[in-house]
Design a protein around this motif. Structure first.
Motif, PDB file in Angstrom:
ATOM      1  N   VAL A  86      26.068  51.697  23.287  1.00  0.00           N
ATOM      2  CA  VAL A  86      25.259  50.934  24.230  1.00  0.00           C
ATOM      3  C   VAL A  86      26.081  49.762  24.751  1.00  0.00           C
ATOM      4  N   VAL A  87      25.972  49.520  26.069  1.00  0.00           N
ATOM      5  CA  VAL A  87      26.581  48.343  26.673  1.00  0.00           C
ATOM      6  C   VAL A  87      25.461  47.472  27.219  1.00  0.00           C
ATOM      7  N   GLY A  88      25.758  46.210  27.397  1.00  0.00           N
ATOM      8  CA  GLY A  88      24.728  45.273  27.850  1.00  0.00           C
ATOM      9  C   GLY A  88      23.988  44.708  26.658  1.00  0.00           C
ATOM     10  N   MET A  89      22.709  44.485  26.827  1.00  0.00           N
ATOM     11  CA  MET A  89      21.889  43.937  25.750  1.00  0.00           C
ATOM     12  C   MET A  89      21.965  44.844  24.530  1.00  0.00           C
ATOM     13  N   GLN A  90      22.078  44.239  23.357  1.00  0.00           N
ATOM     14  CA  GLN A  90      22.174  44.982  22.101  1.00  0.00           C
ATOM     15  C   GLN A  90      20.851  44.882  21.336  1.00  0.00           C
ATOM     16  N   PRO A  91      20.556  45.860  20.484  1.00  0.00           N
ATOM     17  CA  PRO A  91      19.348  45.764  19.661  1.00  0.00           C
ATOM     18  C   PRO A  91      19.437  44.561  18.731  1.00  0.00           C
ATOM     19  N   SER A  92      18.303  43.980  18.397  1.00  0.00           N
ATOM     20  CA  SER A  92      18.291  42.885  17.432  1.00  0.00           C
ATOM     21  C   SER A  92      18.736  43.423  16.074  1.00  0.00           C
ATOM     22  N   GLN A  93      19.188  42.524  15.223  1.00  0.00           N
ATOM     23  CA  GLN A  93      19.636  42.940  13.891  1.00  0.00           C
ATOM     24  C   GLN A  93      18.513  43.654  13.139  1.00  0.00           C
ATOM     25  N   GLY A  94      17.283  43.171  13.313  1.00  0.00           N
ATOM     26  CA  GLY A  94      16.146  43.783  12.626  1.00  0.00           C
ATOM     27  C   GLY A  94      15.802  45.176  13.125  1.00  0.00           C
ATOM     28  N   ASN A  95      16.192  45.505  14.364  1.00  0.00           N
ATOM     29  CA  ASN A  95      15.886  46.822  14.932  1.00  0.00           C
ATOM     30  C   ASN A  95      17.089  47.753  14.953  1.00  0.00           C
ATOM     31  N   ASP A 112      19.839  53.081  15.343  1.00  0.00           N
ATOM     32  CA  ASP A 112      20.837  54.016  14.813  1.00  0.00           C
ATOM     33  C   ASP A 112      20.178  55.339  14.427  1.00  0.00           C
ATOM     34  N   PHE A 113      19.010  55.258  13.804  1.00  0.00           N
ATOM     35  CA  PHE A 113      18.272  56.460  13.414  1.00  0.00           C
ATOM     36  C   PHE A 113      17.913  57.271  14.655  1.00  0.00           C
ATOM     37  N   ALA A 114      17.407  56.605  15.694  1.00  0.00           N
ATOM     38  CA  ALA A 114      16.989  57.295  16.921  1.00  0.00           C
ATOM     39  C   ALA A 114      18.177  57.961  17.617  1.00  0.00           C
ATOM     40  N   LEU A 115      19.346  57.332  17.566  1.00  0.00           N
ATOM     41  CA  LEU A 115      20.520  57.926  18.214  1.00  0.00           C
ATOM     42  C   LEU A 115      21.007  59.177  17.502  1.00  0.00           C
ATOM     43  N   LYS A 116      20.704  59.301  16.217  1.00  0.00           N
ATOM     44  CA  LYS A 116      21.130  60.477  15.454  1.00  0.00           C
ATOM     45  C   LYS A 116      20.220  61.674  15.683  1.00  0.00           C
ATOM     46  N   HIS A 117      19.078  61.446  16.285  1.00  0.00           N
ATOM     47  CA  HIS A 117      18.089  62.502  16.478  1.00  0.00           C
ATOM     48  C   HIS A 117      17.686  62.571  17.947  1.00  0.00           C
ATOM     49  N   ALA A 170      27.371  59.087  16.916  1.00  0.00           N
ATOM     50  CA  ALA A 170      27.400  60.468  17.378  1.00  0.00           C
ATOM     51  C   ALA A 170      26.021  61.074  17.184  1.00  0.00           C
ATOM     52  N   PRO A 171      25.484  61.748  18.209  1.00  0.00           N
ATOM     53  CA  PRO A 171      24.165  62.332  18.066  1.00  0.00           C
ATOM     54  C   PRO A 171      24.175  63.552  17.164  1.00  0.00           C
ATOM     55  N   GLU A 172      23.020  63.870  16.650  1.00  0.00           N
ATOM     56  CA  GLU A 172      22.838  65.052  15.829  1.00  0.00           C
ATOM     57  C   GLU A 172      23.042  66.289  16.694  1.00  0.00           C
ATOM     58  N   SER A 173      23.744  67.268  16.158  1.00  0.00           N
ATOM     59  CA  SER A 173      23.914  68.496  16.925  1.00  0.00           C
ATOM     60  C   SER A 173      22.646  69.330  16.819  1.00  0.00           C
ATOM     61  N   GLY A 174      22.492  70.234  17.730  1.00  0.00           N
ATOM     62  CA  GLY A 174      21.314  71.085  17.706  1.00  0.00           C
ATOM     63  C   GLY A 174      20.879  71.420  19.108  1.00  0.00           C
ATOM     64  N   SER A 175      19.721  72.044  19.210  1.00  0.00           N
ATOM     65  CA  SER A 175      19.231  72.464  20.519  1.00  0.00           C
ATOM     66  C   SER A 175      18.760  71.264  21.324  1.00  0.00           C
ATOM     67  N   LEU A 176      18.720  71.449  22.631  1.00  0.00           N
ATOM     68  CA  LEU A 176      18.235  70.387  23.501  1.00  0.00           C
ATOM     69  C   LEU A 176      16.758  70.133  23.236  1.00  0.00           C
ATOM     70  N   ASN A 177      16.381  68.868  23.263  1.00  0.00           N
ATOM     71  CA  ASN A 177      14.968  68.554  23.108  1.00  0.00           C
ATOM     72  C   ASN A 177      14.310  68.574  24.473  1.00  0.00           C
ATOM     73  N   GLU A 178      12.996  68.446  24.484  1.00  0.00           N
ATOM     74  CA  GLU A 178      12.282  68.529  25.753  1.00  0.00           C
ATOM     75  C   GLU A 178      12.651  67.395  26.693  1.00  0.00           C
ATOM     76  N   MET A 179      13.077  66.246  26.168  1.00  0.00           N
ATOM     77  CA  MET A 179      13.465  65.139  27.040  1.00  0.00           C
ATOM     78  C   MET A 179      14.738  65.510  27.802  1.00  0.00           C
ATOM     79  N   ASN A 180      15.713  66.106  27.105  1.00  0.00           N
ATOM     80  CA  ASN A 180      16.965  66.456  27.765  1.00  0.00           C
ATOM     81  C   ASN A 180      16.811  67.654  28.684  1.00  0.00           C
ATOM     82  N   GLU A 181      15.792  68.454  28.492  1.00  0.00           N
ATOM     83  CA  GLU A 181      15.574  69.598  29.365  1.00  0.00           C
ATOM     84  C   GLU A 181      15.112  69.148  30.748  1.00  0.00           C
ATOM     85  N   ILE A 182      14.617  67.926  30.863  1.00  0.00           N
ATOM     86  CA  ILE A 182      14.234  67.427  32.174  1.00  0.00           C
ATOM     87  C   ILE A 182      15.119  66.235  32.533  1.00  0.00           C
TER      88      ILE A 182
END
Length: 196
Positions: A124-133, A138-143, A4-16
């Motif tokens: 995510v569907v399809g290719m999955q991140p490597s175990q090392g990444n 997970d961190f990036a999806l929360k923010h 689940a993503p972090e709640s909060g205001s839209l970032n500049e990426m989502n604004e476009i």
């Protein structure tokens, strides 16, 4: 993998970002075969090229009744693969389990990760991140926006160089988007964005 993503205001990426209904590019609510898929692919490419400022395309499957793996492979999954690293594509309104299975199989076949969002929860569907990444992903999806320094601080024993390498790999593989920004020191740093 669900997060689940972090709640909060839209970032500049989502604004476009823009929502597109796949149904609007199809001739019927059912998508079958490579030939039909290639026609839809060309329409999607034309739409993307006509919206150069858009970074994230949220593909709604509202109105789409069924698709087979060949159609799925030739449309959104191939478009996502073509623009990997520069633009992001994710699914919304994908609630049919059978259709999800076909999109997932198509994404696996193309080795292309695609995010599926449902009520603020992404997987995510399809290719999955490597175990090392995986932890970095997970961190990036929360923010909405992440920097290597943020991940390094939040992860005991993680150097900024190692964190930067993990985020770079995730960007190159199509899991994240990236933008060059001015760092507080006046230099250049990369900010990474989840897709969706």
């Amino acid at each position: 993998m669900t997060m689940a993503p972090e709640s909060g205001s839209l970032n500049e990426m989502n604004e476009i970002s823009v929502v597109i209904r796949l149904f609007d590019f199809m001739e019927s609510p059912e998508g079958w075969g490579r030939d039909q898929g290639r026609v839809v692919y060309q329409k999607l490419i034309s739409f993307v090229e006509n919206h150069p400022g858009v970074m994230v395309f949220k593909v709604s499957l509202s109105g789409v009744r069924r698709v087979d793996i060949s159609f799925a492979s030739e449309t959104v999954v191939e478009v996502a693969r073509r623009y990997r690293g520069s633009k992001g594509f994710c699914f919304i309104d994908l609630t049919d389990a059978d259709m999800l299975e076909n999109w997932e199989a198509a994404a696996e076949r193309k080795q292309q990760p695609v995010m599926v969002w449902d009520d603020g929860v992404g997987r995510v569907v399809g290719m999955q991140p490597s175990q090392g990444n995986q932890a970095a992903f997970d961190f990036a999806l929360k923010h909405s926006r992440s920097r290597a320094a943020d991940f390094a601080v939040a992860t005991p024993g993680m150097s900024i160089a190692n964190a930067s390498n993990k985020f770079k790999q995730l960007w190159q593989q199509g899991f994240l988007l990236r933008r060059e920004e001015t760092a507080g020191s006046g230099g250049v740093e990369f900010a990474y964005y989840r897709i969706g």
